[in-house]
Design a protein around this motif. Structure first.
Motif, PDB file in Angstrom:
ATOM      1  N   THR A  54      42.196  34.069  46.577  1.00 32.61           N
ATOM      2  CA  THR A  54      41.514  33.386  45.168  1.00 32.61           C
ATOM      3  C   THR A  54      41.655  34.669  43.922  1.00 32.61           C
ATOM      4  O   THR A  54      41.862  33.712  43.401  1.00 32.61           O
ATOM      5  CB  THR A  54      39.794  33.955  46.246  1.00 32.61           C
ATOM      6  OG1 THR A  54      39.718  32.845  46.801  1.00 32.61           O
ATOM      7  CG2 THR A  54      38.929  33.496  44.757  1.00 32.61           C
ATOM      8  N   ARG A  55      41.035  35.752  44.395  1.00 30.21           N
ATOM      9  CA  ARG A  55      41.541  36.838  42.650  1.00 30.21           C
ATOM     10  C   ARG A  55      43.223  36.525  42.316  1.00 30.21           C
ATOM     11  O   ARG A  55      42.995  36.268  41.322  1.00 30.21           O
ATOM     12  CB  ARG A  55      41.160  37.960  43.626  1.00 30.21           C
ATOM     13  CG  ARG A  55      39.830  38.484  44.004  1.00 30.21           C
ATOM     14  CD  ARG A  55      39.522  40.285  43.806  1.00 30.21           C
ATOM     15  NE  ARG A  55      40.491  40.638  42.490  1.00 30.21           N
ATOM     16  CZ  ARG A  55      38.954  40.991  41.378  1.00 30.21           C
ATOM     17  NH1 ARG A  55      37.926  40.468  41.221  1.00 30.21           N
ATOM     18  NH2 ARG A  55      39.754  41.661  40.344  1.00 30.21           N
ATOM     19  N   LEU A  56      43.965  36.336  43.621  1.00 30.00           N
ATOM     20  CA  LEU A  56      45.309  36.435  43.302  1.00 30.00           C
ATOM     21  C   LEU A  56      45.626  35.165  42.185  1.00 30.00           C
ATOM     22  O   LEU A  56      45.811  34.845  40.608  1.00 30.00           O
ATOM     23  CB  LEU A  56      46.180  36.285  43.609  1.00 30.00           C
ATOM     24  CG  LEU A  56      47.962  36.805  43.417  1.00 30.00           C
ATOM     25  CD1 LEU A  56      47.461  38.081  43.036  1.00 30.00           C
ATOM     26  CD2 LEU A  56      47.852  36.494  44.752  1.00 30.00           C
ATOM     27  N   MET A  57      44.367  33.891  42.712  1.00 31.57           N
ATOM     28  CA  MET A  57      45.409  33.100  41.812  1.00 31.57           C
ATOM     29  C   MET A  57      44.158  32.368  40.222  1.00 31.57           C
ATOM     30  O   MET A  57      45.094  32.035  39.426  1.00 31.57           O
ATOM     31  CB  MET A  57      44.158  31.888  43.014  1.00 31.57           C
ATOM     32  CG  MET A  57      44.756  30.122  42.421  1.00 31.57           C
ATOM     33  SD  MET A  57      46.731  29.327  42.966  1.00 31.57           S
ATOM     34  CE  MET A  57      46.776  28.295  41.794  1.00 31.57           C
ATOM     35  N   ARG A  58      42.944  33.082  40.404  1.00 26.75           N
ATOM     36  CA  ARG A  58      42.310  32.990  39.582  1.00 26.75           C
ATOM     37  C   ARG A  58      42.409  33.901  38.000  1.00 26.75           C
ATOM     38  O   ARG A  58      42.756  33.581  37.034  1.00 26.75           O
ATOM     39  CB  ARG A  58      40.799  33.290  39.386  1.00 26.75           C
ATOM     40  CG  ARG A  58      40.235  34.269  38.160  1.00 26.75           C
ATOM     41  CD  ARG A  58      38.609  34.458  38.297  1.00 26.75           C
ATOM     42  NE  ARG A  58      38.489  34.888  37.512  1.00 26.75           N
ATOM     43  CZ  ARG A  58      38.399  35.781  37.047  1.00 26.75           C
ATOM     44  NH1 ARG A  58      39.035  36.705  36.507  1.00 26.75           N
ATOM     45  NH2 ARG A  58      37.051  35.320  35.762  1.00 26.75           N
ATOM     46  N   SER A  59      43.758  34.526  38.661  1.00 28.11           N
ATOM     47  CA  SER A  59      44.244  35.329  37.500  1.00 28.11           C
ATOM     48  C   SER A  59      45.518  34.795  37.191  1.00 28.11           C
ATOM     49  O   SER A  59      45.652  35.070  35.775  1.00 28.11           O
ATOM     50  CB  SER A  59      44.898  37.294  38.270  1.00 28.11           C
ATOM     51  OG  SER A  59      44.046  37.469  38.315  1.00 28.11           O
ATOM     52  N   SER A  60      46.404  34.063  38.436  1.00 26.76           N
ATOM     53  CA  SER A  60      47.354  33.346  37.915  1.00 26.76           C
ATOM     54  C   SER A  60      47.225  32.093  36.872  1.00 26.76           C
ATOM     55  O   SER A  60      47.720  31.586  36.153  1.00 26.76           O
ATOM     56  CB  SER A  60      48.132  33.445  39.538  1.00 26.76           C
ATOM     57  OG  SER A  60      49.426  33.116  38.728  1.00 26.76           O
ATOM     58  N   MET A  61      46.145  31.571  37.134  1.00 29.45           N
ATOM     59  CA  MET A  61      45.229  30.044  36.117  1.00 29.45           C
ATOM     60  C   MET A  61      45.094  30.929  35.180  1.00 29.45           C
ATOM     61  O   MET A  61      45.654  29.874  34.381  1.00 29.45           O
ATOM     62  CB  MET A  61      44.938  29.396  37.717  1.00 29.45           C
ATOM     63  CG  MET A  61      44.553  28.629  36.935  1.00 29.45           C
ATOM     64  SD  MET A  61      45.434  27.034  37.125  1.00 29.45           S
ATOM     65  CE  MET A  61      45.416  26.427  38.546  1.00 29.45           C
ATOM     66  N   LEU A  62      44.237  31.507  35.320  1.00 30.25           N
ATOM     67  CA  LEU A  62      44.046  32.208  33.306  1.00 30.25           C
ATOM     68  C   LEU A  62      45.537  32.733  32.078  1.00 30.25           C
ATOM     69  O   LEU A  62      45.416  31.976  31.800  1.00 30.25           O
ATOM     70  CB  LEU A  62      42.800  33.391  34.110  1.00 30.25           C
ATOM     71  CG  LEU A  62      41.405  33.418  33.875  1.00 30.25           C
ATOM     72  CD1 LEU A  62      40.873  34.484  34.550  1.00 30.25           C
ATOM     73  CD2 LEU A  62      41.059  32.334  33.495  1.00 30.25           C
ATOM     74  N   ASP A  63      46.104  32.575  33.476  1.00 28.39           N
ATOM     75  CA  ASP A  63      47.619  33.366  32.471  1.00 28.39           C
ATOM     76  C   ASP A  63      48.309  31.839  32.554  1.00 28.39           C
ATOM     77  O   ASP A  63      48.705  31.354  30.859  1.00 28.39           O
ATOM     78  CB  ASP A  63      48.403  34.086  33.067  1.00 28.39           C
ATOM     79  CG  ASP A  63      49.419  34.333  32.553  1.00 28.39           C
ATOM     80  OD1 ASP A  63      49.493  34.846  31.968  1.00 28.39           O
ATOM     81  OD2 ASP A  63      50.681  34.202  32.689  1.00 28.39           O
ATOM     82  N   VAL A  64      48.231  31.308  32.865  1.00 29.75           N
ATOM     83  CA  VAL A  64      48.575  29.817  33.244  1.00 29.75           C
ATOM     84  C   VAL A  64      48.321  28.654  32.403  1.00 29.75           C
ATOM     85  O   VAL A  64      49.422  28.274  30.910  1.00 29.75           O
ATOM     86  CB  VAL A  64      49.225  29.517  34.313  1.00 29.75           C
ATOM     87  CG1 VAL A  64      49.598  27.621  33.775  1.00 29.75           C
ATOM     88  CG2 VAL A  64      50.102  30.021  34.898  1.00 29.75           C
ATOM     89  N   ILE A  65      46.919  28.704  31.815  1.00 23.43           N
ATOM     90  CA  ILE A  65      46.208  27.837  31.430  1.00 23.43           C
ATOM     91  C   ILE A  65      45.745  28.566  29.621  1.00 23.43           C
ATOM     92  O   ILE A  65      45.482  27.066  28.677  1.00 23.43           O
ATOM     93  CB  ILE A  65      44.887  28.080  31.713  1.00 23.43           C
ATOM     94  CG1 ILE A  65      43.633  29.097  31.957  1.00 23.43           C
ATOM     95  CG2 ILE A  65      44.780  27.231  32.914  1.00 23.43           C
ATOM     96  CD1 ILE A  65      42.470  29.427  32.483  1.00 23.43           C
ATOM     97  N   GLY A  66      45.901  29.430  29.671  1.00 19.00           N
ATOM     98  CA  GLY A  66      46.718  30.077  28.465  1.00 19.00           C
ATOM     99  C   GLY A  66      47.513  29.925  27.296  1.00 19.00           C
ATOM    100  O   GLY A  66      48.297  30.082  26.582  1.00 19.00           O
ATOM    101  N   GLN A  67      48.757  28.869  27.504  1.00 21.36           N
ATOM    102  CA  GLN A  67      49.998  28.487  27.877  1.00 21.36           C
ATOM    103  C   GLN A  67      49.954  27.413  26.455  1.00 21.36           C
ATOM    104  O   GLN A  67      48.759  26.795  26.814  1.00 21.36           O
ATOM    105  CB  GLN A  67      51.106  28.608  29.334  1.00 21.36           C
ATOM    106  CG  GLN A  67      51.097  29.850  29.601  1.00 21.36           C
ATOM    107  CD  GLN A  67      52.055  30.921  28.967  1.00 21.36           C
ATOM    108  OE1 GLN A  67      53.138  31.209  28.009  1.00 21.36           O
ATOM    109  NE2 GLN A  67      51.727  32.183  29.669  1.00 21.36           N
ATOM    110  N   ASP A  68      50.730  27.793  26.003  1.00 22.62           N
ATOM    111  CA  ASP A  68      51.648  26.356  24.584  1.00 22.62           C
ATOM    112  C   ASP A  68      51.533  24.585  25.717  1.00 22.62           C
ATOM    113  O   ASP A  68      50.585  23.744  25.090  1.00 22.62           O
ATOM    114  CB  ASP A  68      52.255  27.159  24.015  1.00 22.62           C
ATOM    115  CG  ASP A  68      51.732  28.390  23.040  1.00 22.62           C
ATOM    116  OD1 ASP A  68      51.185  27.835  22.659  1.00 22.62           O
ATOM    117  OD2 ASP A  68      52.878  28.270  21.918  1.00 22.62           O
TER     118      ASP A  68
END
Length: 305
Positions: free
Chosen positions: A188-202
């Protein structure tokens, strides 16, 4: 791909050799022996057993004999379970642990990935904070505490679930819950961090600007890249859970490979210790190699070399 797999196979063989060598000498450094604790048999009988299993020979000779036999697929006989081959012990216990571990990993993925996505989409809101608190608690609480609380609450107090063995579907609930609690929280924590990083991409912002719905944008574009760190974690997680959680199997009296490994250490059953260690190391290496190949399938831009 073929060249990469050949290199990984070579590295795997070297790693297994080193693991087996280190385990063998560390195991024999501990004072005592497999027959010392057996007060019921005489000193002459103990000596006869040591001669039978070759434990009276110099350590380096024992090592050479074991490695030569292991290379021919012979992991020897158990020193404690009379007449039982170590390979037979491993393959009779492994299906039990693999079934329990496989269900636990599946539960962890089915709960952890969606929870991580939901938390990232609701970043800073109460739902995100609630999920993070639960996930942090899941990482911090040891599995034996989960086992104890679950057994008392659902097994002893409410009497809803059995507390030992693994014979019916109900018997799986508490061990699976205990075994999947930590991986679920971590994913859960890993997916949250990774998803936050990806959804900030252009490219995610561009897709949203083109009118793609948030759900489709996350599911079609973001999830594929965000899930890569989770796949990295799943490799060793599979190897760990498929071979059995030592603590969970011991507490719930499950006759799996994890419990067998603990018993072999306590009984100083050298051949079983070596066999299960080599088996576990092989499984970890195979899982990590498969994870790298899955990487390439998910994201073709990744260069395995």
């Amino acid at each position: 791909m073929g060249k990469y797999i050949l290199k990984r196979v070579g590295a795997a063989i070297l790693t297994i050799f080193l693991v087996a060598t280190i385990t063998f000498f560390l195991m024999n450094l501990v004072p005592g022996g497999p027959f010392v604790a057996e007060k019921s048999i005489s000193e002459q009988a103990q000596q006869a057993l040591r001669e039978k299993f070759g434990l009276d020979k110099p350590l380096i000779v024992q090592y050479k004999n074991y490695m030569v036999n292991a290379l021919h697929g012979d992991l020897g006989l158990s020193l404690k379970q009379r007449g039982r081959d170590v390979t037979d012990i491993i393959f009779s216990k492994f299906p039990i642990s693999a079934r329990l571990g496989g269900i636990s990993v599946l539960v962890a993925l089915l709960i952890g990935i969606p929870l991580g996505c939901v938390a990232s989409v609701n970043r800073g809101k109460w739902l995100d904070n609630f999920i993070i608190v639960i996930a942090t608690g899941g990482i911090a609480v040891p599995s034996f505490v989960i086992c104890t609380v679950g057994m008392y609450l659902f097994g002893v107090h409410l009497r809803w679930l059995p507390t030992f063995g693994l014979t019916t579907p109900l018997h799986y609930i508490l061990p699976v819950f205990a075994l999947s609690f930590y991986p679920t929280a971590y994913i859960t924590r890993l997916m949250r961090s990774s998803m936050l990083d990806v959804i900030g991409q252009d490219y995610i912002r561009t897709s949203r600007a083109k009118g793609v719905s948030q759900f489709l944008s996350l599911f079609k574009h973001a999830l594929r890249n965000a899930i890569l760190p989770v796949i990295t974690y799943v490799g060793p997680l599979l190897a760990y859970t498929l071979t059995g959680s030592f603590i969970v199997e011991k507490i719930f009296v499950i006759p799996g490979l994890g419990g067998q490994f603990v018993s072999s250490i306590m009984n100083r059953d050298y051949t079983v210790i070596m066999g299960t260690t080599i088996f576990l190391a092989t499984l970890v290496i195979v899982m990590n190699t498969l994870v790298d190949i899955v990487y390439k399938l998910i994201d073709p831009r990744i260069q395995l070399n």
